[in-house]
Design a protein around this motif. Structure first.
Motif, PDB file in Angstrom:
ATOM      1  N   UNK A  57       0.784  -1.228   0.000  1.00  0.00           N
ATOM      2  CA  UNK A  57       0.000   0.000   0.000  1.00  0.00           C
ATOM      3  C   UNK A  57       0.811   1.270   0.000  1.00  0.00           C
ATOM      4  N   UNK A  58       2.122   1.178  -0.103  1.00  0.00           N
ATOM      5  CA  UNK A  58       2.959   2.370  -0.150  1.00  0.00           C
ATOM      6  C   UNK A  58       2.929   2.953  -1.555  1.00  0.00           C
ATOM      7  N   UNK A  59       2.528   4.207  -1.657  1.00  0.00           N
ATOM      8  CA  UNK A  59       2.425   4.825  -2.972  1.00  0.00           C
ATOM      9  C   UNK A  59       2.347   6.326  -2.859  1.00  0.00           C
ATOM     10  N   UNK A  60       1.977   6.997  -3.944  1.00  0.00           N
ATOM     11  CA  UNK A  60       2.008   8.464  -3.963  1.00  0.00           C
ATOM     12  C   UNK A  60       1.033   9.121  -2.987  1.00  0.00           C
ATOM     13  N   UNK A  61       0.000   8.405  -2.595  1.00  0.00           N
ATOM     14  CA  UNK A  61      -0.972   8.988  -1.673  1.00  0.00           C
ATOM     15  C   UNK A  61      -0.745   8.532  -0.235  1.00  0.00           C
ATOM     16  N   UNK A  62       0.299   7.732  -0.008  1.00  0.00           N
ATOM     17  CA  UNK A  62       0.529   7.160   1.318  1.00  0.00           C
ATOM     18  C   UNK A  62       1.698   7.813   2.029  1.00  0.00           C
ATOM     19  N   UNK A  63       2.838   7.898   1.354  1.00  0.00           N
ATOM     20  CA  UNK A  63       3.981   8.532   1.993  1.00  0.00           C
ATOM     21  C   UNK A  63       4.713   9.412   0.994  1.00  0.00           C
ATOM     22  N   UNK A  64       5.166  10.557   1.470  1.00  0.00           N
ATOM     23  CA  UNK A  64       5.842  11.514   0.603  1.00  0.00           C
ATOM     24  C   UNK A  64       7.175  10.954   0.152  1.00  0.00           C
ATOM     25  N   UNK A  65       7.432  11.036  -1.142  1.00  0.00           N
ATOM     26  CA  UNK A  65       8.693  10.564  -1.701  1.00  0.00           C
ATOM     27  C   UNK A  65       9.012  11.428  -2.908  1.00  0.00           C
ATOM     28  N   UNK A  66      10.234  11.895  -3.012  1.00  0.00           N
ATOM     29  CA  UNK A  66      10.604  12.838  -4.062  1.00  0.00           C
ATOM     30  C   UNK A  66      10.456  12.245  -5.458  1.00  0.00           C
TER      31      UNK A  66
END
Length: 342
Positions: A57-66
């Motif tokens: 479930x880690x993705x663009x809406x879950x955790x900020x990542x450059x």
């Protein structure tokens, strides 16, 4: 760096992921992503960004990542409809056994993969047999099966793009369909498993708590199998965890995810060819590999440590300003430690 789905946000304007009002997606979990946007207006500039979400479930809406989601980019559609078929190049009959053949080629735009074949030279559409792959891609690979041993075959390949341009709609010899090729199957059955050459390379990504495992089978294509455990000395088939990729290739890449810090993992790899030859084919085979090991060392709890999304000392929503990967390779008791900064 790990299998995940494919997400695209797009629109006529927007500077962030949330500003883009339209979307397209593909739920296939992969490390190579391709999404086709349809029903666009001609002569129109669109803004877009891409993102991916992994199995956890880690993705663009879950955790900020450059890097996830990507920066917003743009493209402009053509004024007129695309009426040109994909141009085919780099055609190879990569490998043949007594009953199978692997054919590869490249197109200048994403398109599907079509192979027609038989034992008598023919024009496109007149061959008695066909194989196809509907995935839209630039690098194409089709395995033909159920062939007769010791038999000469002829074939043609073609590709059709998302707008329907292909060999049926606007044939453009010799680029699509391509000129006729040929191959001869082996007389005797293939009884040799793919041989794993050199070291198995393991690249650890601390930020994602994952590891990329790579190896080659230069003598023939095979699938990609990785088995791993936190206990050493396991026989093939007895490891607790495994990851597999069914694509028949010579250069193998498998991503291991959901790993834990400060745990030594023991890894072996194997490949099975199109004839079903695997690690049990011969006692002298370099298949499966030797056992390798690696560890994800948790970063020290200091202010100098990089922010690692999801790690024990960093909130998941914080972005990492720097990613450092550690690679440990061990073979026959000799190991080396490599640090990569990217």
């Amino acid at each position: 760096d790990e299998p995940s789905n494919s997400l695209v946000q797009y629109g006529l304007s927007g500077v962030t992921w949330s500003d883009l009002t339209s979307s397209a997606s593909d739920g296939t979990m992969t490390t190579k992503h391709s999404v086709t946007l349809t029903d666009l207006a001609p002569s129109t500039r669109y803004h877009f960004a891409v993102g991916s979400q992994d199995a956890a479930g880690n993705g663009p809406l879950v955790n900020s990542n450059a890097t996830n989601p990507s920066i917003v980019s743009s493209f402009t559609t053509e004024a007129e409809a695309d009426t040109v078929a994909p141009v085919i190049s780099n055609v190879f009959m990569s490998f043949a056994t007594d009953t199978t053949a692997l054919i590869t080629w490249i197109t200048d735009e994403p398109a599907n993969s079509l192979v027609q074949y038989g034992t008598i030279s023919s024009e496109w559409g007149s061959y008695p047999y066909a194989e196809s792959d509907a995935d839209m891609q630039n690098e194409h690979s089709v395995t033909i099966t159920n062939l007769q041993p010791g038999t000469h075959y002829v074939f043609r390949i073609a590709s059709t793009d998302a707008n329907g341009n292909g060999p049926t709609y606007n044939p453009s010899p010799p680029t699509n369909p391509y000129i006729e090729g040929s191959f001869t199957t082996n007389v005797f059955p293939d009884t040799e498993a793919p041989q794993i050459a050199g070291d198995v390379n393991i690249f650890v990504n601390l930020a994602e708590m994952s590891a990329v495992v790579r190896w080659t089978t230069p003598d023939e294509p095979g699938n990609s199998q990785v088995q791993y455990d936190d206990e050493p000395g396991q026989a093939w088939g007895e490891y607790a965890f495994s990851e597999n990729d069914a694509e028949m290739v010579r250069e193998h890449t498998v991503v291991l995810t959901n790993l834990e810090f400060d745990t030594i993992y023991f890894v072996r790899v194997s490949s099975v060819d199109a004839s079903g030859n695997n690690h049990a084919a011969s006692d002298t085979d370099q298949n499966p590999s030797l056992e390798y090991n690696f560890i994800l060392k948790s970063p020290p709890p200091s202010s100098d440590a990089p922010d690692l999304p999801g790690s024990p000392n960093t909130p998941a929503e914080q972005a990492s300003g720097e990613d450092v990967a550690t690679c440990f390779i061990q073979s026959s008791g000799a190991g080396r430690l490599l640090n990569f900064e990217f």
